[in-house]
Design an enzyme around this catalytic site. Structure first.
Site, mmCIF file in Angstrom:
data_model
loop_
_atom_site.group_PDB
_atom_site.id
_atom_site.type_symbol
_atom_site.label_atom_id
_atom_site.label_comp_id
_atom_site.label_asym_id
_atom_site.label_seq_id
_atom_site.Cartn_x
_atom_site.Cartn_y
_atom_site.Cartn_z
ATOM 1 N N SER A 297 8.021 -0.037 16.323
ATOM 2 C CA SER A 297 8.226 0.002 17.778
ATOM 3 C C SER A 297 9.213 -1.072 18.208
ATOM 4 O O SER A 297 10.070 -0.835 19.061
ATOM 5 C CB SER A 297 6.892 -0.201 18.504
ATOM 6 O OG SER A 297 6.014 0.849 18.224
ATOM 7 N N HIS B 150 4.100 6.286 13.372
ATOM 8 C CA HIS B 150 2.721 6.420 13.870
ATOM 9 C C HIS B 150 2.301 7.889 13.844
ATOM 10 O O HIS B 150 1.179 8.216 13.448
ATOM 11 C CB HIS B 150 2.621 5.944 15.329
ATOM 12 C CG HIS B 150 2.863 4.487 15.556
ATOM 13 N ND1 HIS B 150 3.701 4.011 16.529
ATOM 14 C CD2 HIS B 150 2.331 3.388 14.945
ATOM 15 C CE1 HIS B 150 3.695 2.690 16.524
ATOM 16 N NE2 HIS B 150 2.887 2.284 15.565
ATOM 17 N N ARG C 126 3.465 0.777 5.857
ATOM 18 C CA ARG C 126 4.840 1.224 5.616
ATOM 19 C C ARG C 126 5.384 0.644 4.319
ATOM 20 O O ARG C 126 6.042 1.323 3.550
ATOM 21 C CB ARG C 126 5.759 0.779 6.760
ATOM 22 C CG ARG C 126 5.603 1.539 8.029
ATOM 23 C CD ARG C 126 6.266 0.832 9.159
ATOM 24 N NE ARG C 126 5.696 -0.503 9.334
ATOM 25 C CZ ARG C 126 5.900 -1.272 10.395
ATOM 26 N NH1 ARG C 126 6.708 -0.877 11.336
ATOM 27 N NH2 ARG C 126 5.330 -2.458 10.494
ATOM 28 N N LYS D 236 1.130 -10.099 20.521
ATOM 29 C CA LYS D 236 2.212 -9.492 21.308
ATOM 30 C C LYS D 236 2.016 -9.737 22.802
ATOM 31 O O LYS D 236 2.591 -9.038 23.627
ATOM 32 C CB LYS D 236 2.289 -7.991 21.000
ATOM 33 C CG LYS D 236 2.615 -7.707 19.538
ATOM 34 C CD LYS D 236 2.587 -6.222 19.199
ATOM 35 C CE LYS D 236 2.904 -5.994 17.726
ATOM 36 N NZ LYS D 236 2.619 -4.615 17.308
HETATM 37 O O1 PNS Z 1 -0.013 -1.949 16.412
HETATM 38 P P1 PNS Z 1 -0.533 -3.318 16.169
HETATM 39 O O2 PNS Z 1 -0.031 -4.272 17.239
HETATM 40 O O3 PNS Z 1 -0.255 -3.822 14.780
HETATM 41 O O4 PNS Z 1 -2.143 -3.226 16.317
HETATM 42 C C1 PNS Z 1 -2.959 -4.370 16.169
HETATM 43 C C2 PNS Z 1 -4.311 -4.126 16.835
HETATM 44 C C3 PNS Z 1 -4.112 -3.776 18.307
HETATM 45 C C4 PNS Z 1 -5.039 -2.998 16.135
HETATM 46 C C5 PNS Z 1 -5.135 -5.459 16.701
HETATM 47 O O5 PNS Z 1 -4.437 -6.507 17.305
HETATM 48 C C6 PNS Z 1 -6.529 -5.313 17.328
HETATM 49 O O6 PNS Z 1 -7.423 -4.764 16.729
HETATM 50 N N1 PNS Z 1 -6.665 -5.806 18.572
HETATM 51 C C7 PNS Z 1 -7.921 -5.762 19.302
HETATM 52 C C8 PNS Z 1 -8.602 -7.142 19.311
HETATM 53 C C9 PNS Z 1 -9.275 -7.419 17.981
HETATM 54 O O7 PNS Z 1 -10.214 -6.764 17.588
HETATM 55 N N2 PNS Z 1 -8.761 -8.443 17.267
HETATM 56 C C10 PNS Z 1 -9.293 -8.795 15.972
HETATM 57 C C11 PNS Z 1 -8.572 -8.069 14.828
HETATM 58 S S1 PNS Z 1 -6.873 -8.568 14.727
#
Ligand code: PNS
Length: 163
Positions: A129, A17, A92, A41
């Site tokens: 992570s 990150h 990645r 998650k």
């Molecule tokens: O680090 P991650 O868990 O891959 O990040 C994913 C994240 C948090 C960016 C994604 O789940 C997100 O945008 N969450 C906010 C809710 C949302 O907008 N969901 C629609 C797109 S998945």
């Protein structure tokens, strides 16, 4: 003024990150790294939102154009509320691509927001992570995979400091 938002779970922030964030900070005038909720998650986070923000604040202390924020809601809503920037996500390996492509299209459909991908350096291609947490839980050495703030927090969480 080019602004980027780097969203993610950051549970906790890794060197992968940090690599993406550092490189984004050289491309954009300002970058906000935003801790968000990932429904996939749900209930699986090791650190609370506040803890993840604290770790990120410490880890990004040396990056003057980076600010740390948290938001629970849709990413497109965050993008609309705050600033007309672009989303930055790290890649990645090819295995990340399908998931990221889906989110990027979804966000463009929902909020007309662009997503820019930055390839994490190959040395971090195996670092995530979840892997770092697993190694730390077995008291393995994660010092080369995460910034010191994350390492300290992981050690505290898994009570390694006494060893
Ligand atoms: O680090 P991650 O868990 O891959 O990040 C994913 C994240 C948090 C960016 C994604 O789940 C997100 O945008 N969450 C906010 C809710 C949302 O907008 N969901 C629609 C797109 S998945």
């Amino acid at each position: 003024m080019k602004h980027a938002v780097y969203p993610g779970s950051f549970d906790p922030v890794t060197n992968g990150h940090m690599d993406v964030l550092t490189r984004a900070s050289k491309i954009f005038d300002t970058v906000t790294v935003t801790v968000m909720h990932n429904a996939r998650k749900q209930g699986k986070h090791l650190f609370s939102l506040e803890e993840r923000l604290d770790i990120l604040r410490e880890a990004t202390g040396g990056l003057p154009n980076v600010r740390v924020d948290g938001f629970s809601g849709l990413l497109v809503e965050y993008m609309q509320r705050n600033q007309n920037g672009v989303i930055v996500r790290g890649l990645r390996a090819v295995s990340d691509y399908e998931y990221e492509l889906q989110i990027a299209h979804l966000n463009r459909q929902l909020g007309d927001v662009e997503t820019v991908f930055i390839m994490a350096a190959t040395r971090w291609s195996f670092v995530s992570s979840s892997m770092v947490k697993e190694v730390a839980s077995y008291q393995g050495d994660i010092g080369k995979m995460v910034p010191p703030a994350s390492e300290r927090a992981l050690k505290r969480r898994y009570s390694l400091e006494a060893l």
